[in-house]
Design a protein around this motif. Sequence first.
Motif, PDB file in Angstrom:
ATOM      1  N   VAL A  18      -6.487 112.474 160.422  1.00  0.00           N
ATOM      2  CA  VAL A  18      -6.549 113.451 159.330  1.00  0.00           C
ATOM      3  C   VAL A  18      -7.287 112.904 158.117  1.00  0.00           C
ATOM      4  N   ASP A  19      -7.801 111.677 158.240  1.00  0.00           N
ATOM      5  CA  ASP A  19      -8.602 111.053 157.194  1.00  0.00           C
ATOM      6  C   ASP A  19      -7.834 110.930 155.874  1.00  0.00           C
ATOM      7  N   LYS A  20      -6.653 110.303 155.963  1.00  0.00           N
ATOM      8  CA  LYS A  20      -5.851 110.036 154.770  1.00  0.00           C
ATOM      9  C   LYS A  20      -5.493 108.562 154.716  1.00  0.00           C
ATOM     10  N   CYS A  21      -5.537 108.013 153.519  1.00  0.00           N
ATOM     11  CA  CYS A  21      -5.137 106.627 153.306  1.00  0.00           C
ATOM     12  C   CYS A  21      -4.285 106.588 152.040  1.00  0.00           C
ATOM     13  N   PHE A  22      -2.962 106.626 152.227  1.00  0.00           N
ATOM     14  CA  PHE A  22      -2.035 106.702 151.104  1.00  0.00           C
ATOM     15  C   PHE A  22      -1.637 105.308 150.629  1.00  0.00           C
ATOM     16  N   VAL A  23      -1.796 105.072 149.331  1.00  0.00           N
ATOM     17  CA  VAL A  23      -1.375 103.820 148.696  1.00  0.00           C
ATOM     18  C   VAL A  23      -0.082 104.097 147.944  1.00  0.00           C
ATOM     19  N   TYR A  24       0.989 103.366 148.293  1.00  0.00           N
ATOM     20  CA  TYR A  24       2.274 103.543 147.619  1.00  0.00           C
ATOM     21  C   TYR A  24       2.600 102.274 146.839  1.00  0.00           C
ATOM     22  N   SER A  25       2.773 102.407 145.534  1.00  0.00           N
ATOM     23  CA  SER A  25       3.120 101.271 144.679  1.00  0.00           C
ATOM     24  C   SER A  25       4.621 101.031 144.717  1.00  0.00           C
ATOM     25  N   LEU A  26       5.027  99.833 145.128  1.00  0.00           N
ATOM     26  CA  LEU A  26       6.444  99.495 145.148  1.00  0.00           C
ATOM     27  C   LEU A  26       7.001  99.338 143.739  1.00  0.00           C
ATOM     28  N   SER A 277       6.534 107.229 164.344  1.00  0.00           N
ATOM     29  CA  SER A 277       5.880 108.535 164.234  1.00  0.00           C
ATOM     30  C   SER A 277       6.511 109.433 163.170  1.00  0.00           C
ATOM     31  N   ASN A 278       7.672 109.037 162.636  1.00  0.00           N
ATOM     32  CA  ASN A 278       8.250 109.874 161.569  1.00  0.00           C
ATOM     33  C   ASN A 278       8.917 109.074 160.453  1.00  0.00           C
ATOM     34  N   SER A 279       8.751 107.741 160.435  1.00  0.00           N
ATOM     35  CA  SER A 279       9.425 106.965 159.399  1.00  0.00           C
ATOM     36  C   SER A 279       8.805 105.577 159.256  1.00  0.00           C
ATOM     37  N   VAL A 280       9.289 104.860 158.237  1.00  0.00           N
ATOM     38  CA  VAL A 280       8.858 103.485 157.972  1.00  0.00           C
ATOM     39  C   VAL A 280      10.108 102.629 157.792  1.00  0.00           C
ATOM     40  N   TYR A 281      10.096 101.421 158.364  1.00  0.00           N
ATOM     41  CA  TYR A 281      11.239 100.516 158.294  1.00  0.00           C
ATOM     42  C   TYR A 281      10.779  99.151 157.796  1.00  0.00           C
ATOM     43  N   LYS A 282      11.722  98.441 157.168  1.00  0.00           N
ATOM     44  CA  LYS A 282      11.429  97.106 156.661  1.00  0.00           C
ATOM     45  C   LYS A 282      12.505  96.136 157.134  1.00  0.00           C
ATOM     46  N   ASP A 297      18.821  98.611 151.547  1.00  0.00           N
ATOM     47  CA  ASP A 297      19.288  98.653 150.165  1.00  0.00           C
ATOM     48  C   ASP A 297      19.148 100.062 149.596  1.00  0.00           C
ATOM     49  N   VAL A 298      20.102 100.423 148.737  1.00  0.00           N
ATOM     50  CA  VAL A 298      20.048 101.726 148.073  1.00  0.00           C
ATOM     51  C   VAL A 298      18.777 101.858 147.246  1.00  0.00           C
ATOM     52  N   GLU A 299      18.338 100.737 146.638  1.00  0.00           N
ATOM     53  CA  GLU A 299      17.136 100.747 145.813  1.00  0.00           C
ATOM     54  C   GLU A 299      15.889 101.114 146.619  1.00  0.00           C
ATOM     55  N   MET A 300      15.920 100.833 147.927  1.00  0.00           N
ATOM     56  CA  MET A 300      14.756 101.094 148.771  1.00  0.00           C
ATOM     57  C   MET A 300      14.791 102.483 149.410  1.00  0.00           C
ATOM     58  N   THR A 301      15.864 103.218 149.219  1.00  0.00           N
ATOM     59  CA  THR A 301      15.994 104.518 149.870  1.00  0.00           C
ATOM     60  C   THR A 301      14.843 105.444 149.511  1.00  0.00           C
ATOM     61  N   HIS A 302      14.506 105.510 148.227  1.00  0.00           N
ATOM     62  CA  HIS A 302      13.409 106.378 147.788  1.00  0.00           C
ATOM     63  C   HIS A 302      12.078 105.924 148.388  1.00  0.00           C
ATOM     64  N   PHE A 304      11.541 104.422 151.310  1.00  0.00           N
ATOM     65  CA  PHE A 304      11.465 104.813 152.716  1.00  0.00           C
ATOM     66  C   PHE A 304      11.324 106.329 152.866  1.00  0.00           C
ATOM     67  N   GLU A 305      12.007 107.087 152.021  1.00  0.00           N
ATOM     68  CA  GLU A 305      11.891 108.551 152.087  1.00  0.00           C
ATOM     69  C   GLU A 305      10.471 108.997 151.766  1.00  0.00           C
ATOM     70  N   THR A 306       9.887 108.412 150.727  1.00  0.00           N
ATOM     71  CA  THR A 306       8.519 108.786 150.335  1.00  0.00           C
ATOM     72  C   THR A 306       7.523 108.434 151.427  1.00  0.00           C
ATOM     73  N   LEU A 307       7.620 107.210 151.937  1.00  0.00           N
ATOM     74  CA  LEU A 307       6.701 106.776 152.988  1.00  0.00           C
ATOM     75  C   LEU A 307       6.877 107.613 154.253  1.00  0.00           C
ATOM     76  N   SER A 308       8.117 107.918 154.597  1.00  0.00           N
ATOM     77  CA  SER A 308       8.373 108.726 155.795  1.00  0.00           C
ATOM     78  C   SER A 308       7.763 110.110 155.665  1.00  0.00           C
ATOM     79  N   ASN A 309       7.857 110.712 154.490  1.00  0.00           N
ATOM     80  CA  ASN A 309       7.255 112.033 154.270  1.00  0.00           C
ATOM     81  C   ASN A 309       5.736 111.981 154.375  1.00  0.00           C
TER      82      ASN A 309
END
Length: 361
Positions: A18-26, A277-282, A297-302, A304-309
């Motif tokens: 789909v030609d997307k490259c998403f950069v997520y700032s931790l 195929s539907n999520s990211v794990y660390k 960690d609770v701090e990482m919940t957001h 993982f949710e953002t990356l999974s979406n």
Amino acid sequence: MTCIAVSRTTVVVSSIDVDKCFVYSLDSGNVKNLTENLGEAYKNIPINNHDLQKACAAFSADGTLFAYNPNKGKLLSIWNTTNWTLVENKSLAKHATNIVFTPKTNVIVVGDKKGDVYAFEELPIRILGHSSMILDICISDNEKYIVTCDNDEKVRVSHYPNGKNIVYYMMGHEAYVSGICLLNNFILSGSGDCTLRLWDFNNGDLIDKLTLHTAVQNVIEIENLAAIQLYNSKDVHIIKTEKKENKWNIKNIKTLKFENNVLNLAAHGNQLWILTSNSVYKYTIDACNESILRNEDVEMTHVFETLSNLVKSFIYLEKTNLMTFLYNKMIDKQIRTEQYKNKSSSPVLHQIKKIRTGVYL
């Protein structure tokens, strides 16, 4: 085809379909799609939905540079990660199949579908070539050697940057070699033949072989261990080397299981990131204690949710997936070989009779 790349402060998920490259700032939680910033001329080019491609992305060791291959054309897109500005789009001779940075000097090294490997500094320099497409590249920490593997069952060690000076080949795999890494002064390779092989870096000798239940798709080193992604599988194997009775062996110490198929792996320090195929794990890896802990960690919940979406917004086109093509091609070859063996096993007298009949007719 989708991939993941990580640095200390950033996670990138990229889809070439789909030609997307998403950069997520931790740090900030901000998301940026790099492909939207390649210019109007690039946007007007149609998406390539017919050529076999492989999503590739990599950070430099110090995290200051990032490179990936967009869908359209044969491009290498290079970014400054301090403010995520485009440094340059470089033209490639063929579609990229692997992108790495040299460990010390931040030189971008790219392997392609033709089998060539280029170093990109001021100008691209062809440093070596294989007779078939490059599938993985790794470079020694001292930057004296480059290890490459290809679709023709070969692993090769060459001098760097004078890659035409070959040190040795490592032969033995019976299908494409999909992944390699440098592990504890050895070379670990994985193949479509369902095996992992451990090679002596000094002389290229085979030390050990481990057979898994399906084809290997990806091999990465993390904290003196290796993470192994399998083709069309929900498992990731964690591998170590161990010495028993003066012989080094490959040992499978843990298998991580997921609800969906694993698409790609990435590592930074002792952190292992796994893209499904539907999520990211660390996971955090402790090689000394052979401990592999999932980060929940609770701090990482957001995070993982953002990356999974973001991952869920990708689509997957098998007809353009290079690794799916190689796997299916391997299976077809195995079927033809088996059919040939069955034909060749017919009685000799029957074969002779048919030949004589043909002659007299």
